[in-house]
Motif scaffolding. Structure first.
Motif, PDB file in Angstrom:
ATOM      1  N   TYR A   1       0.070  10.624   0.133  1.00  0.00           N
ATOM      2  CA  TYR A   1      -0.273  10.486   1.630  1.00  0.00           C
ATOM      3  C   TYR A   1      -1.950   9.375   2.134  1.00  0.00           C
ATOM      4  CZ  TYR A   1       4.150  12.798   3.681  1.00  0.00           C
ATOM      5  OH  TYR A   1       5.216  13.157   4.016  1.00  0.00           O
ATOM      6  N   ASP A   2      -2.623  10.207   1.354  1.00  0.00           N
ATOM      7  CA  ASP A   2      -3.985   9.461   0.597  1.00  0.00           C
ATOM      8  C   ASP A   2      -4.344   7.631   0.691  1.00  0.00           C
ATOM      9  OD1 ASP A   2      -6.629   9.201   0.596  1.00  0.00           O
ATOM     10  OD2 ASP A   2      -6.624  10.418  -0.497  1.00  0.00           O
ATOM     11  N   ALA A   3      -3.358   7.034   1.556  1.00  0.00           N
ATOM     12  CA  ALA A   3      -3.512   6.055   1.282  1.00  0.00           C
ATOM     13  C   ALA A   3      -5.465   4.957   1.086  1.00  0.00           C
ATOM     14  CB  ALA A   3      -1.979   5.390   2.304  1.00  0.00           C
ATOM     15  N   ASP A   4      -5.842   5.704   1.234  1.00  0.00           N
ATOM     16  CA  ASP A   4      -7.358   4.689   1.767  1.00  0.00           C
ATOM     17  C   ASP A   4      -7.438   3.522   0.994  1.00  0.00           C
ATOM     18  OD1 ASP A   4      -7.819   6.598   4.417  1.00  0.00           O
ATOM     19  OD2 ASP A   4      -8.965   8.466   3.191  1.00  0.00           O
ATOM     20  N   GLY A   5      -7.130   3.731  -0.166  1.00  0.00           N
ATOM     21  CA  GLY A   5      -7.820   2.861  -0.854  1.00  0.00           C
ATOM     22  C   GLY A   5      -6.298   1.714  -1.190  1.00  0.00           C
ATOM     23  N   SER A   6      -5.305   2.143  -1.087  1.00  0.00           N
ATOM     24  CA  SER A   6      -3.928   1.904  -1.316  1.00  0.00           C
ATOM     25  C   SER A   6      -3.541   0.137   0.006  1.00  0.00           C
ATOM     26  CB  SER A   6      -2.697   2.380  -0.422  1.00  0.00           C
ATOM     27  OG  SER A   6      -1.969   1.281  -1.164  1.00  0.00           O
ATOM     28  N   THR A   7      -2.958  -0.402  -1.467  1.00  0.00           N
ATOM     29  CA  THR A   7      -2.583  -1.946   0.357  1.00  0.00           C
ATOM     30  C   THR A   7      -1.194  -2.142  -0.335  1.00  0.00           C
ATOM     31  OG1 THR A   7      -2.306  -3.435  -2.201  1.00  0.00           O
ATOM     32  CG2 THR A   7      -4.600  -3.344  -1.676  1.00  0.00           C
ATOM     33  N   ARG A   8      -0.765  -3.091   0.921  1.00  0.00           N
ATOM     34  CA  ARG A   8       1.112  -3.110   1.311  1.00  0.00           C
ATOM     35  C   ARG A   8       1.137  -3.411  -0.198  1.00  0.00           C
ATOM     36  NH1 ARG A   8       4.768  -5.163   4.334  1.00  0.00           N
ATOM     37  NH2 ARG A   8       3.285  -5.129   6.193  1.00  0.00           N
ATOM     38  N   SER A   9       0.690  -4.301  -1.333  1.00  0.00           N
ATOM     39  CA  SER A   9       1.198  -4.863  -2.694  1.00  0.00           C
ATOM     40  C   SER A   9       1.405  -3.387  -3.333  1.00  0.00           C
ATOM     41  CB  SER A   9       0.759  -6.166  -3.026  1.00  0.00           C
ATOM     42  OG  SER A   9      -0.994  -5.742  -2.899  1.00  0.00           O
ATOM     43  N   GLU A  10       0.438  -2.725  -3.435  1.00  0.00           N
ATOM     44  CA  GLU A  10       0.403  -1.250  -4.345  1.00  0.00           C
ATOM     45  C   GLU A  10       1.323  -0.614  -3.976  1.00  0.00           C
ATOM     46  OE1 GLU A  10      -0.696   2.690  -4.942  1.00  0.00           O
ATOM     47  OE2 GLU A  10      -0.944   1.450  -3.196  1.00  0.00           O
ATOM     48  N   ALA A  11       1.398  -0.721  -2.849  1.00  0.00           N
ATOM     49  CA  ALA A  11       2.618   0.491  -2.382  1.00  0.00           C
ATOM     50  C   ALA A  11       3.585   0.357  -2.350  1.00  0.00           C
ATOM     51  CB  ALA A  11       2.194   1.113  -0.716  1.00  0.00           C
ATOM     52  N   PHE A  12       4.010  -1.513  -2.143  1.00  0.00           N
ATOM     53  CA  PHE A  12       5.964  -1.605  -1.762  1.00  0.00           C
ATOM     54  C   PHE A  12       5.873  -2.182  -3.267  1.00  0.00           C
ATOM     55  CE2 PHE A  12       5.388  -1.352   3.103  1.00  0.00           C
ATOM     56  CZ  PHE A  12       6.128  -1.508   2.753  1.00  0.00           C
ATOM     57  N   ALA A  13       5.063  -2.332  -3.528  1.00  0.00           N
ATOM     58  CA  ALA A  13       5.762  -2.872  -6.124  1.00  0.00           C
ATOM     59  C   ALA A  13       5.611  -1.631  -6.001  1.00  0.00           C
ATOM     60  CB  ALA A  13       4.464  -2.861  -6.337  1.00  0.00           C
ATOM     61  N   ALA A  14       5.797  -0.310  -5.450  1.00  0.00           N
ATOM     62  CA  ALA A  14       5.778   1.384  -6.776  1.00  0.00           C
ATOM     63  C   ALA A  14       7.018   1.624  -5.879  1.00  0.00           C
ATOM     64  CB  ALA A  14       4.732   2.454  -5.901  1.00  0.00           C
ATOM     65  N   TRP A  15       7.100   1.635  -3.901  1.00  0.00           N
ATOM     66  CA  TRP A  15       8.250   1.940  -3.383  1.00  0.00           C
ATOM     67  C   TRP A  15       9.465   1.073  -4.021  1.00  0.00           C
ATOM     68  CZ3 TRP A  15      10.741   0.193   1.209  1.00  0.00           C
ATOM     69  CH2 TRP A  15      11.191   0.160   1.812  1.00  0.00           C
ATOM     70  N   GLN A  16       9.178  -0.291  -3.760  1.00  0.00           N
ATOM     71  CA  GLN A  16      10.206  -0.945  -4.250  1.00  0.00           C
ATOM     72  C   GLN A  16      10.802  -0.929  -6.287  1.00  0.00           C
ATOM     73  OE1 GLN A  16       8.883  -4.831  -3.346  1.00  0.00           O
ATOM     74  NE2 GLN A  16       9.562  -4.373  -1.177  1.00  0.00           N
ATOM     75  N   SER A  17      10.156  -0.832  -6.281  1.00  0.00           N
ATOM     76  CA  SER A  17      10.324   0.006  -8.050  1.00  0.00           C
ATOM     77  C   SER A  17      11.135   0.820  -8.197  1.00  0.00           C
ATOM     78  CB  SER A  17       8.608  -0.153  -8.660  1.00  0.00           C
ATOM     79  OG  SER A  17       9.803  -0.012  -9.989  1.00  0.00           O
ATOM     80  N   GLU A  18      10.556   1.990  -7.719  1.00  0.00           N
ATOM     81  CA  GLU A  18      11.692   3.533  -7.637  1.00  0.00           C
ATOM     82  C   GLU A  18      12.859   3.041  -6.990  1.00  0.00           C
ATOM     83  OE1 GLU A  18      10.958   6.094  -9.449  1.00  0.00           O
ATOM     84  OE2 GLU A  18       9.308   5.209  -9.909  1.00  0.00           O
ATOM     85  N   VAL A  19      12.995   2.049  -5.698  1.00  0.00           N
ATOM     86  CA  VAL A  19      14.270   2.185  -5.536  1.00  0.00           C
ATOM     87  C   VAL A  19      15.807   1.508  -6.292  1.00  0.00           C
ATOM     88  CG1 VAL A  19      15.324   1.055  -3.559  1.00  0.00           C
ATOM     89  CG2 VAL A  19      13.761   2.245  -2.267  1.00  0.00           C
ATOM     90  N   ALA A  20      15.186   0.661  -6.696  1.00  0.00           N
ATOM     91  CA  ALA A  20      15.272   0.061  -7.081  1.00  0.00           C
ATOM     92  C   ALA A  20      15.862   0.898  -8.698  1.00  0.00           C
ATOM     93  CB  ALA A  20      14.789  -0.992  -8.650  1.00  0.00           C
TER      94      ALA A  20
END
Length: 168
Positions: free
Chosen positions: A91-110
């Motif tokens: 939940y701590d997304a302070d240092g996160s970016t769309r590209s970082e978060a979505f790459a991880a999420w999309q990888s896990e969905v795949a």
């Protein structure tokens, strides 16, 4: 970016219906983030909550990873954002970016999709250590639909607070 959201079938078998509703809710979360900057995606709901749209995306990457890879597939993999198993770290997304978060999420969905499609049936089970129980793929898919639906409600409120956009 405009997310396309699939329409679940009105008459289909159980597995096809579960798969379609899970994909519907995955796409709904992505739709809630369309057109927002990294800063807007990191915007928190209200003090003291740390909830943000980017935090929700990161959290759902952990949820996908845990239920499909760790539970159903029995993989010994750590969480994405916490080596010591702290689910709140996502939940701590302070240092996160769309590209970082979505790459991880999309990888896990795949990964999740591959695991589900390779399973012989919805009766396939895996061990859920937090519950101390064997759970079926059916339960996992239903649990994820529930988890996405609940968090998509949060995403509705977060998005409305950012730019007034409502509905999905």
């Amino acid at each position: 970016m405009t997310t396309e959201r699939p329409s679940p079938p009105v008459r289909a078998g159980e597995r096809e219906t579960l798969r379609a509703y899970l994909d519907f809710h995955r796409a709904t979360l992505a739709m809630k983030t369309d057109g927002l900057s990294d800063e807007e995606l990191r915007r928190r709901s209200m003090p003291p909550s740390t909830l943000s749209l980017l935090g929700l995306v990161r959290h759902m990457a952990e949820v996908e990873r845990t239920w499909f890879r760790r539970v159903i597939n029995g993989e010994d993999v750590p969480l994405v954002w916490s080596a010591d198993g702290d689910y709140q770290a996502a939940y701590d997304a302070d240092g996160s970016t769309r590209s970082e978060a979505f790459a991880a999420w999309q990888s896990e969905v795949a990964h999740s999709r591959r695991i589900e499609q390779a399973a012989a049936s919805l009766e396939v089970t895996g061990y859920q250590p937090r519950w101390g129980e064997e759970v079926s793929l059916r339960l996992v898919m239903l649990h994820l639909i529930h988890e996405y639906a609940r968090h998509n409600g949060h995403a509705d409120l977060l998005r409305e607070g950012i730019d007034g956009t409502v509905g999905a």
